[in-house]
Design an enzyme around this catalytic site. Structure first.
Site, PDB file in Angstrom:
ATOM      1  N   LYS A 168     -46.379  38.268 -26.670  1.00  0.00           N
ATOM      2  CA  LYS A 168     -46.137  36.965 -26.069  1.00  0.00           C
ATOM      3  C   LYS A 168     -45.798  37.136 -24.594  1.00  0.00           C
ATOM      4  CE  LYS A 168     -44.649  33.856 -29.754  1.00  0.00           C
ATOM      5  NZ  LYS A 168     -43.535  32.998 -30.242  1.00  0.00           N
ATOM      6  N   GLU A 212     -39.905  25.024 -44.719  1.00  0.00           N
ATOM      7  CA  GLU A 212     -39.035  23.868 -44.913  1.00  0.00           C
ATOM      8  C   GLU A 212     -38.757  23.579 -46.387  1.00  0.00           C
ATOM      9  OE1 GLU A 212     -41.163  23.534 -40.999  1.00  0.00           O
ATOM     10  OE2 GLU A 212     -41.793  23.900 -43.072  1.00  0.00           O
ATOM     11  N   ARG A 236     -42.011  17.966 -44.420  1.00  0.00           N
ATOM     12  CA  ARG A 236     -42.657  19.052 -45.145  1.00  0.00           C
ATOM     13  C   ARG A 236     -41.855  19.471 -46.372  1.00  0.00           C
ATOM     14  NH1 ARG A 236     -45.127  23.498 -41.265  1.00  0.00           N
ATOM     15  NH2 ARG A 236     -46.975  23.082 -42.493  1.00  0.00           N
TER      16      ARG A 236
END
Length: 628
Positions: free
Chosen positions: A283, A369, A397
């Site tokens: 990243k 979730e 979710r």
């Protein structure tokens, strides 16, 4: 900027077809220009940054090797898709990203034919790409569908459901696992050293240990469990799990080595059956500050690229998130039953301090979730008081678990629901506009909506005292600036508060949460009574029925969709009492509100103070004319 001079190759690329006209040696220059361009865009306009910097070579290789948009690229989440947007005809509009009427921060089907699937929430790419590949097979079309998913996205359950099915179906699906948690040494000495780095990585370790635990309980796959045990000892290569799911595993390879990527993808394109390519990236690649702190540079405001993001000399503003952060630590100090759970949103939900002070009571479950809510239910069964810190858009979710595992069993789980209402620049995939509607139909659920920062703290404390499910729903950013009292006092459940008493009985505004402050401004102009409703469920039905009798016109205001929302609950209460009255519901209309600032979002919904005044006055005038 003089884009032609600074980016001589990139400025000529208006589509992947233009990219494919370049020689492969020129692609390395394109990668350099693309990274520099992304730094310029982020420094000017902000937006998601570090993730896209890590996918530059991958994006170039994919569009060069595959015949997009006929071949489908499905990006997971979309944070990593900024380079994709640049190469697919949106280069000159990148500085408008996340702004009103600008391009979207995530792939969106209506924005470009190259955006094969609209995304925003994580972990959907493999299922969607598999669906597209099956559709192509059904139509007899020779098309390649590619899902690009990060190691974070692979912590959810949905990708493994999709992998399991894809292996069974046997379609020519390509899944690219973009693993940016492990590093690859530039010069690999012995093969054993290379595997040692891979086998010690976070994603592999998680899959290995989790797979062993799950699969050991399934008699039909005892042999696989045994192989995973061998895998843990480093006796076989990292792809065992994926291969047992029916995929041909390839990798890991350096995701920044463009020639290797090109060769590998060109070879994979010829292969039949499900393929999984494991690439390792970094990243923030190409911008040293982002490489060192990818979390800080995940989403950025405009900054000086030469200096990076500098610490502000201004005191941190009091936001609802910071109110929660302080409360959860203060509450943990006096109640050792409290634990905090987050689905991979430690920073966003304000749990950094809690993790530092109470590491044994902090649980980041990853992008999962459903598991977060279900685990909280299990904890609550045995005397723990779980606080689930979650965004409104992500709570959707875990809805099945919210109903089936928490509400139906009447378990005391407290949901701290951040980013409720409009979130601004992230747009409709992230707006939290539906939770009043989807929560108030659940049995046993208490729903609280704070009108200011102090009320948020007291409502969180109130929820902790209840022996049933409860939620405190608060918006992104700050409130009206009310001082937060350290002392915690439980509110009377289901009781509203009259904030302003109007001089006449023509109009009362029943406001929920974030709409209380603008309602006070409206009331000053219309001399109306204002009620801070505080509770969406249970409602203060006594006050509602009293006001239905005393006031000529009632107006409900909420930062939630009107359909099934808090206003609907007020109408239901009035009807149940056998009463009729003039009532106007103001909230989010039944259409998607696009990205922009939160102020833009409110104006697009007709909820600015000026618009509310005009709408209410027009309504009152119309009702008056009809009754004269």
């Amino acid at each position: 900027m003089d884009s032609t001079r600074r980016f001589p190759l990139l400025s000529k690329i208006d589509s992947p077809e233009d990219l494919r006209q370049l020689t492969e040696s020129e692609l390395l220059k394109v990668a350099k220009e693309l990274r520099d361009f992304l730094v310029d865009v982020a420094s000017q306009s902000g937006g998601h940054f570090a993730a896209g910097m890590g996918t530059v070579e991958l994006t170039i290789a994919l569009h060069y090797i595959f015949n997009t948009p006929e071949d489908r690229l499905v990006w997971d989440v979309g944070h990593q898709a900024y380079p994709h947007k640049v190469l697919t005809g949106r280069r000159d509009r990148m500085t408008t990203i996340r702004q009103k009427d600008g391009i979207t921060p995530f792939p969106k089907r209506s924005e470009s034919p190259y955006d094969a699937f609209g995304v925003g929430h994580s972990s959907t790419s493999i299922s969607a790409a598999l669906g597209m590949q099956i559709a192509a097979d059904h139509a007899g079309i020779d098309r390649k569908c590619v899902a690009i998913i990060g190691d974070g996205g692979m912590t959810a359950g949905l990708p493994f459901e999709a992998l399991n099915h894809a292996g069974d179906v046997g379609s020519n699906l390509l899944v690219i696992l973009n693993d940016n948690n492990m590093a690859i040494s530039p010069n690999v000495g012995a093969l054993s050293n290379h595997f040692a780095q891979v086998l010690s990585g976070k994603i592999y370790s998680s899959v290995r240990e989790g797979g062993k635990k799950v699969l050991s309980n399934l008699p039909s796959v005892k042999e696989l469990a045994h192989k995973l045990e061998e895998h843990a000892k480093g006796l076989i290569v990292p792809g065992t799990l994926f291969e047992e799911l029916g995929f041909n595993y390839i990798g890991p390879i350096d995701g920044h080595d463009l020639p290797v990527l090109m060769t590998t993808l060109r070879n994979i394109k010829k292969l039949k059956g499900p393929q999984l390519l494991h690439i390792v990236t970094k990243k923030g690649k190409g911008y040293e500050r982002a490489e060192k702190d990818p979390v800080k540079y995940h989403g950025v405001a405009p900054f000086d690229p030469d200096k990076g993001i500098l610490p502000s000399d201004q005191p941190a503003p009091v936001t609802y998130t910071s109110v929660f952060s302080d409360w959860v630590c203060d509450m943990a100090a006096i109640d050792d039953r409290l634990v905090a759970i987050t689905p991979a949103m430690r920073e966003g939900s304000g749990l950094i301090r809690f993790e530092q002070e109470y590491p044994q009571r902090y649980f980041d479950v990853g992008i999962a979730e459903q598991h977060a809510v279900n685990m909280a239910a299990g904890m609550a069964c045995d005397g723990i008081k779980p606080v689930v810190a979650i965004y409104s858009t992500f709570l959707q979710r875990g809805y099945d678990q919210l109903l089936h595992d928490v509400a139906l069993q009447n378990l005391p789980v407290l949901f701290a629901i951040d980013r409720a209402g409009f979130v601004g620049a992230d747009g409709p995939t992230h707006h939290g506009l539906y939770d009043y509607s989807f929560m108030r139909c659940l049995p046993n659920m208490v729903i609280m909506a704070p009108s200011d920062e102090n009320e948020c703290r007291q409502m969180l404390y109130t929820g902790m005292q209840l022996d049933q499910p409860s939620s405190v729903r608060y918006p992104r950013g700050g409130g009206p600036g009310v001082k937060v009292q350290q002392k915690m006092i439980a509110l009377t459940v289901g009781k509203a508060e009259i904030k302003r008493q109007g001089k006449n009985k023509k109009l009362a505004l029943l406001a929920f949460g974030s709409m209380v402050s603008p309602s006070m401004e409206v009331a000053e102009q219309l001399d109306a009574t204002v009620v801070n409703m505080r509770f969406v469920k249970p409602l203060d039905t006594e006050l509602i029925t009293q006001f239905a009798k005393e006031y000529e016109n009632l107006v409900t205001l909420e930062e939630n969709v009107i359909e099934g929302g808090a206003g609907s609950a007020v109408s239901e209460a009035i009807s149940a009492a056998g009463l009729t009255t003039n009532i106007l519901h103001l909230g989010i209309p039944d259409r998607l509100i696009q990205h922009g600032s939160q102020t833009d979002n409110l104006e697009d919904s007709g909820l600015s103070t000026k618009q509310i005044v005009a709408t209410v006055q027009t309504y009152i005038d119309k009702e008056t004319q009809q009754h004269t």
